[in-house]
Design a protein around this motif. Structure first.
Motif, PDB file in Angstrom:
ATOM      1  N   GLU A   1       0.753  -1.122  -0.506  1.00 46.03           N
ATOM      2  CA  GLU A   1       0.199  -0.383  -0.015  1.00 46.03           C
ATOM      3  C   GLU A   1       1.419   1.334   0.005  1.00 46.03           C
ATOM      4  O   GLU A   1       0.418   2.139  -0.777  1.00 46.03           O
ATOM      5  N   GLU A   2       1.679   1.041   0.964  1.00 46.52           N
ATOM      6  CA  GLU A   2       2.978   2.230   1.073  1.00 46.52           C
ATOM      7  C   GLU A   2       3.588   2.700  -0.364  1.00 46.52           C
ATOM      8  O   GLU A   2       4.056   4.141  -0.889  1.00 46.52           O
ATOM      9  N   VAL A   3       3.945   1.426  -1.055  1.00 47.51           N
ATOM     10  CA  VAL A   3       4.717   1.134  -2.415  1.00 47.51           C
ATOM     11  C   VAL A   3       3.915   2.277  -3.616  1.00 47.51           C
ATOM     12  O   VAL A   3       4.082   3.011  -4.505  1.00 47.51           O
ATOM     13  N   ALA A   4       2.691   1.512  -3.107  1.00 49.87           N
ATOM     14  CA  ALA A   4       1.556   1.972  -4.440  1.00 49.87           C
ATOM     15  C   ALA A   4       0.822   3.822  -3.905  1.00 49.87           C
ATOM     16  O   ALA A   4       1.760   3.931  -4.925  1.00 49.87           O
ATOM     17  N   SER A   5       1.715   3.662  -2.491  1.00 50.90           N
ATOM     18  CA  SER A   5       1.005   5.772  -2.749  1.00 50.90           C
ATOM     19  C   SER A   5       2.544   6.349  -2.821  1.00 50.90           C
ATOM     20  O   SER A   5       2.566   7.225  -4.079  1.00 50.90           O
ATOM     21  N   ALA A   6       3.986   5.233  -2.568  1.00 54.34           N
ATOM     22  CA  ALA A   6       4.793   6.652  -3.047  1.00 54.34           C
ATOM     23  C   ALA A   6       4.667   6.433  -4.693  1.00 54.34           C
ATOM     24  O   ALA A   6       5.823   7.378  -5.231  1.00 54.34           O
ATOM     25  N   SER A   7       4.627   5.313  -5.379  1.00 52.82           N
ATOM     26  CA  SER A   7       4.353   5.378  -6.883  1.00 52.82           C
ATOM     27  C   SER A   7       4.091   6.522  -7.421  1.00 52.82           C
ATOM     28  O   SER A   7       3.630   7.532  -8.714  1.00 52.82           O
ATOM     29  N   THR A   8       3.223   7.204  -6.927  1.00 51.03           N
ATOM     30  CA  THR A   8       2.284   8.671  -7.550  1.00 51.03           C
ATOM     31  C   THR A   8       3.324  10.109  -7.514  1.00 51.03           C
ATOM     32  O   THR A   8       3.067  10.666  -7.982  1.00 51.03           O
ATOM     33  N   ARG A   9       4.110   9.953  -6.578  1.00 54.26           N
ATOM     34  CA  ARG A   9       5.558  10.679  -5.616  1.00 54.26           C
ATOM     35  C   ARG A   9       6.955   9.956  -7.140  1.00 54.26           C
ATOM     36  O   ARG A   9       7.687  11.433  -6.870  1.00 54.26           O
ATOM     37  N   LEU A  10       6.242  10.157  -8.016  1.00 50.15           N
ATOM     38  CA  LEU A  10       7.414   9.744  -8.674  1.00 50.15           C
ATOM     39  C   LEU A  10       7.708  10.524  -9.631  1.00 50.15           C
ATOM     40  O   LEU A  10       7.291  11.207 -10.212  1.00 50.15           O
ATOM     41  N   VAL A  11       9.944  11.441  -9.849  1.00 45.60           N
ATOM     42  CA  VAL A  11       9.730  11.768 -10.853  1.00 45.60           C
ATOM     43  C   VAL A  11      10.515  12.094 -11.567  1.00 45.60           C
ATOM     44  O   VAL A  11      11.338  11.517 -10.736  1.00 45.60           O
ATOM     45  N   ALA A  12      10.853  12.057 -13.208  1.00 43.84           N
ATOM     46  CA  ALA A  12      12.091  12.162 -14.035  1.00 43.84           C
ATOM     47  C   ALA A  12      12.392  13.156 -14.268  1.00 43.84           C
ATOM     48  O   ALA A  12      11.487  14.522 -14.084  1.00 43.84           O
ATOM     49  N   TYR A  13      13.842  13.646 -14.437  1.00 42.51           N
ATOM     50  CA  TYR A  13      14.239  14.659 -14.961  1.00 42.51           C
ATOM     51  C   TYR A  13      14.762  15.198 -16.688  1.00 42.51           C
ATOM     52  O   TYR A  13      15.558  13.728 -16.953  1.00 42.51           O
ATOM     53  N   GLY A  14      15.246  16.469 -16.931  1.00 42.97           N
ATOM     54  CA  GLY A  14      15.224  16.053 -18.590  1.00 42.97           C
ATOM     55  C   GLY A  14      16.115  17.676 -18.446  1.00 42.97           C
ATOM     56  O   GLY A  14      15.385  18.291 -17.328  1.00 42.97           O
ATOM     57  N   SER A  15      16.070  18.285 -19.028  1.00 44.46           N
ATOM     58  CA  SER A  15      16.180  20.046 -19.815  1.00 44.46           C
ATOM     59  C   SER A  15      15.399  20.500 -20.089  1.00 44.46           C
ATOM     60  O   SER A  15      14.593  18.882 -21.094  1.00 44.46           O
ATOM     61  N   ASP A  16      15.277  21.628 -20.449  1.00 40.41           N
ATOM     62  CA  ASP A  16      14.938  22.327 -21.464  1.00 40.41           C
ATOM     63  C   ASP A  16      14.752  21.882 -23.225  1.00 40.41           C
ATOM     64  O   ASP A  16      14.316  22.303 -23.775  1.00 40.41           O
ATOM     65  N   GLN A  17      16.151  21.350 -23.018  1.00 36.90           N
ATOM     66  CA  GLN A  17      16.502  20.515 -24.941  1.00 36.90           C
ATOM     67  C   GLN A  17      15.967  19.768 -24.612  1.00 36.90           C
ATOM     68  O   GLN A  17      16.517  18.912 -25.944  1.00 36.90           O
ATOM     69  N   THR A  18      16.328  18.250 -23.760  1.00 38.65           N
ATOM     70  CA  THR A  18      15.499  17.534 -24.117  1.00 38.65           C
ATOM     71  C   THR A  18      14.241  17.330 -24.921  1.00 38.65           C
ATOM     72  O   THR A  18      13.131  18.155 -24.523  1.00 38.65           O
ATOM     73  N   HIS A  19      14.287  15.692 -25.501  1.00 38.63           N
ATOM     74  CA  HIS A  19      13.828  15.896 -26.296  1.00 38.63           C
ATOM     75  C   HIS A  19      11.672  15.394 -26.511  1.00 38.63           C
ATOM     76  O   HIS A  19      11.899  15.058 -25.114  1.00 38.63           O
ATOM     77  N   SER A  20      10.843  15.861 -27.178  1.00 39.78           N
ATOM     78  CA  SER A  20       9.937  15.691 -26.537  1.00 39.78           C
ATOM     79  C   SER A  20       9.207  14.517 -25.494  1.00 39.78           C
ATOM     80  O   SER A  20       7.887  13.846 -24.966  1.00 39.78           O
ATOM     81  N   SER A  21       9.791  13.085 -26.447  1.00 41.66           N
ATOM     82  CA  SER A  21       9.952  11.580 -26.223  1.00 41.66           C
ATOM     83  C   SER A  21       9.988  11.437 -24.387  1.00 41.66           C
ATOM     84  O   SER A  21       9.233  10.863 -23.790  1.00 41.66           O
ATOM     85  N   GLY A  22      11.043  12.062 -23.270  1.00 48.84           N
ATOM     86  CA  GLY A  22      11.336  12.533 -22.521  1.00 48.84           C
ATOM     87  C   GLY A  22       9.849  12.931 -21.412  1.00 48.84           C
ATOM     88  O   GLY A  22       9.101  12.135 -20.729  1.00 48.84           O
ATOM     89  N   GLN A  23       8.992  13.790 -21.918  1.00 49.35           N
ATOM     90  CA  GLN A  23       8.103  14.370 -21.649  1.00 49.35           C
ATOM     91  C   GLN A  23       6.951  13.573 -21.829  1.00 49.35           C
ATOM     92  O   GLN A  23       5.951  13.362 -21.014  1.00 49.35           O
ATOM     93  N   LYS A  24       6.613  13.206 -22.724  1.00 48.79           N
ATOM     94  CA  LYS A  24       5.876  12.172 -22.868  1.00 48.79           C
ATOM     95  C   LYS A  24       5.312  10.647 -22.611  1.00 48.79           C
ATOM     96  O   LYS A  24       4.443  10.334 -21.924  1.00 48.79           O
ATOM     97  N   ALA A  25       6.816  10.168 -22.229  1.00 51.36           N
ATOM     98  CA  ALA A  25       7.264   9.090 -21.534  1.00 51.36           C
ATOM     99  C   ALA A  25       6.509   9.356 -19.473  1.00 51.36           C
ATOM    100  O   ALA A  25       5.822   8.569 -19.275  1.00 51.36           O
TER     101      ALA A  25
END
Length: 513
Positions: A188-212
Motif C-alpha cells: 500500500e505504501e509502495v502504491a502511494s509512493a509511486s504517485t510521487r515519482l519524478v523524472a528529469y530532463g532539460s529544456d532541450q531534452t526531446h519531447s519523448s521524455g515528457q511523453k514517456a
C-alpha cells in the motif's frame, strides 16, 4: 457448405513480374530523387478529393493502381531522401537495408519469443552486440562478454527513440519500486509512493521524455539548461533537493548526447555522478549523434556514457538503416522484464522456459515484432565499419563546408557548429538595417525581436522557393535556422543549391551585402 476457393488476384508468377517492375520503379526514383521538390507541394485535404470514399468491391488492375500511385500519391510525398532535404534529422536509407527489409517481409514472422523464429531472436542479440562494440559501448551493455559468458545486459530493437524512452522509464520505475520494497514499505505504501515519482530532463531534452512520463503517469521536470544549452550536474542536484524536500521521489534522468535543437551534449559524466548518489536510473538519448560513435574520434565527447543504465541510438537516422530501427541497450534487463512481462500458456515453450534465450516481447511495448535485425545485418556486412565511418565523416565535412560559406558571407552567425553535421545559424544583428526599421541599437530586446523576425522571413522565403527544405526553431527565444547534412543523398552540389537559395533569400530581405 462448400469452402470458397483461394483465388488470389496475384500469384507467385504475377508477383515475380510485378516485383521486378517495382524494383525498377524504386531504382528510377532514387536515380532522380533530387529532381523532386523536397517538400510536398499540395494543400491539406488534397487526397480526399482524388480518391473514392469507399474501398473497391472488386479487384482492380495493377496498372491502374500504379498509375494512381504516380499521379495521386507521389505529389503528396515529402522526399526525405532528396539531397535537397536538410530538415529535422535525416531518415537515412541504403539499398542493403532495403534488401534486409524485403527479406524480413518475405519471412513475415511475429517474433515475440524464440520459437516464433529462432534466427529472429538470435540475430538481434548478435548484431546489437556488434553495433555496441562498433560504438565503443562499455561491455556491461552487451549480451555476451569478452570471455564468452552471458551478462544481464544487452540490446533490443525498438521502433523509435520515443519507445525506447518509455521502456527505459518503465524499467526505472520498476527498479525504484523494488528499492522501496527492500526498504520495508508495504504494498500500500509502495502504491502511494509511486504517485510521487519524478523524472528529469532539460529544456532541450526531446519531447519523448515528457511523453514517456505522461504514459507511465509520473511527473516530468524540465530543468533549465546552461549557456551551452546543456543539462548540468549542479542544476540537476538542485532540482532533486527541491523535489525531495517537497516529498517527491526522484527516480529517472535523461542525459542527451546531441540534442535535437543544437546537437548539444549534456554533462554526461556529471549527471552520472548525481544519478549514482541519488539512486536515479540514468538514460542517455543519443538518437542522432550517437551514430557518430562508429568513428573513434567522437567517443571522447561521450565520456560518462559508460556509467548510464540505458543507452539509445537510432541507426535509421544517420547510419544507413531505413526506418524503423532504434537500438536500446540496458545494463540490467531484469527490471525491463519485470516491468513488461506478462505470461500466458500460449507463449510457453521449452527454450523460453529454460532462460537461455531472450524473449524480446518482454523488452518492448508491443507483443509482435518484425525481423528488423536483418536490415542492420546487411548494412554492417555490406558497408563494414570502415564504410559507415566514411559516410559519417563525409556528411560532417559537408556541414563544415556549409558553415565556412556562411561565415565568409558575413551576414550570419553560427549558433551551433557542425560537430555532428548539423549547423544552426541566424542573421547577424549587424546585417539588419536597424535605422530603417526604427529600432534603437541600445534596446537589446527590440533588436533581438527584429532579428528574429528578419531571420524567420528569410526562412519562409527559402521554403516558398521550393528548391530546398530545412527547418527552423527557437533557441533562448530567438529564431534560428537548422540545416542537417546527414542524408544519404546530400552532396556538395545539393549543399551549393542550399547556399544559393539562402543567399538569394537573404538578398531579398536584407539587401545585397
Amino acid at each position: 457448405m462448400p469452402v470458397p476457393s483461394n483465388n488470389l488476384d496475384m500469384d507467385v508468377e504475377e508477383f515475380r513480374k510485378r516485383g521486378k517492375e517495382i524494383i525498377d520503379l524504386i531504382a528510377d526514383y532514387y536515380k532522380g530523387v533530387d529532381s523532386y521538390p523536397p517538400l510536398a507541394q499540395v494543400e491539406v485535404g488534397y487526397l480526399a478529393k482524388l480518391l473514392p470514399t469507399e474501398a473497391p468491391l472488386k479487384s482492380e488492375p495493377f496498372e491502374d493502381i500504379i498509375a494512381d500511385f504516380n499521379a495521386k500519391i507521389m505529389p503528396g510525398v515529402t522526399h526525405w531522401q532528396s539531397g535537397n532535404f536538410f530538415g529535422w534529422f535525416p531518415s537515412s536509407y541504403s539499398f542493403p537495408s532495403f534488401i534486409g527489409d524485403m527479406l524480413s517481409s518475405m519471412i513475415n514472422c511475429i517474433g515475440f519469443n524464440w520459437i516464433c523464429s529462432p534466427a529472429c531472436t538470435e540475430l538481434e542479440t548478435i548484431v546489437l552486440d556488434w553495433l555496441g562494440k562498433a560504438f565503443g559501448l562499455d561491455e556491461s551493455f552487451l549480451a555476451t562478454r569478452s570471455d564468452g559468458s552471458s551478462g544481464p545486459g544487452g540490446g533490443v530493437i525498438q521502433g523509435s527513440a520515443s519507445e525506447a524512452h518509455i521502456v527505459a522509464m518503465l524499467a526505472a520505475r520498476e527498479r525504484m519500486l523494488h528499492t522501496l520494497r527492500d526498504q520495508g514499505l508495504s504494498e500500500e505504501e509502495v502504491a502511494s509512493a509511486s504517485t510521487r515519482l519524478v523524472a528529469y530532463g532539460s529544456d532541450q531534452t526531446h519531447s519523448s521524455g515528457q511523453k514517456a512520463a505522461m504514459v507511465i503517469g509520473c511527473k516530468f521536470v524540465s530543468i533549465p539548461s546552461d549557456d551551452g544549452l546543456r543539462l548540468t550536474a549542479a542544476a540537476l542536484a538542485r532540482q532533486i533537493d527541491k523535489d525531495r524536500a517537497e516529498g517527491n521521489i526522484p527516480f529517472f534522468v535523461c542525459g542527451t548526447f546531441g540534442t535535437t535543437n543544437t546537437a548539444a551534449i549534456d554533462d554526461l559524466a556529471g549527471i552520472a555522478a548525481v544519478a549514482a548518489r541519488e539512486n536515479l536510473w540514468y538514460h542517455i538519448d543519443a538518437a542522432y549523434a550517437g551514430c557518430a560513435l562508429v568513428c573513434p574520434e567522437y567517443r571522447q565527447l561521450c565520456r560518462g556514457a559508460e556509467l548510464a543504465d540505458s543507452f539509445n541510438v537510432n541507426p535509421n537516422k544517420w547510419l544507413l538503416v531505413n526506418f524503423d530501427f532504434s537500438a536500446l541497450w540496458v545494463k540490467n534487463s531484469c527490471y525491463l522484464r519485470d516491468a513488461l512481462s506478462v505470461t500466458r500458456e500460449y507463449y510457453r515453450n521449452d527454450a523460453s522456459d529454460s532462460g537461455l534465450v531472450k524473449d524480446y516481447r518482454n523488452w518492448e511495448l508491443p507483443l509482435g515484432r518484425r525481423f528488423r535485425s536483418l536490415k542492420l545485418w546487411f548494412v554492417l556486412r555490406m558497408f563494414g565499419i570502415e564504410g559507415l565511418q566514411q559516410y559519417i565523416r563525409r556528411t560532417v565535412a559537408l556541414g563544415e563546408w556549409f558553415e565556412q560559406q556562411l561565415l565568409s558571407d558575413g551576414r550570419f552567425e553560427i549558433i551551433a557548429p557542425a560537430t555532428f553535421g548539423l549547423v544552426v545559424f541566424r542573421v547577424l544583428p549587424d546585417a539588419v538595417d536597424l535605422q530603417r526599421h526604427g529600432v534603437d541599437p541600445a534596446d537589446e530586446g527590440a533588436v533581438d525581436s527584429l532579428v528574429s523576425d528578419v531571420d524567420e522571413r528569410i526562412y519562409k522565403l527559402m521554403i516558398a522557393d521550393g528548391r530546398v527544405f530545412l527547418t527552423d526553431s527557437k533557441v533562448r527565444g530567438r529564431h534560428v535556422i537548422r540545416a542537417c547534412f546527414g542524408g544519404t543523398h546530400v552532396s556538395q552540389k545539393t549543399v551549393q543549391t542550399l547556399i544559393t537559395v539562402l543567399k538569394e533569400s537573404a538578398d531579398k530581405i536584407l539587401g545585397r551585402p
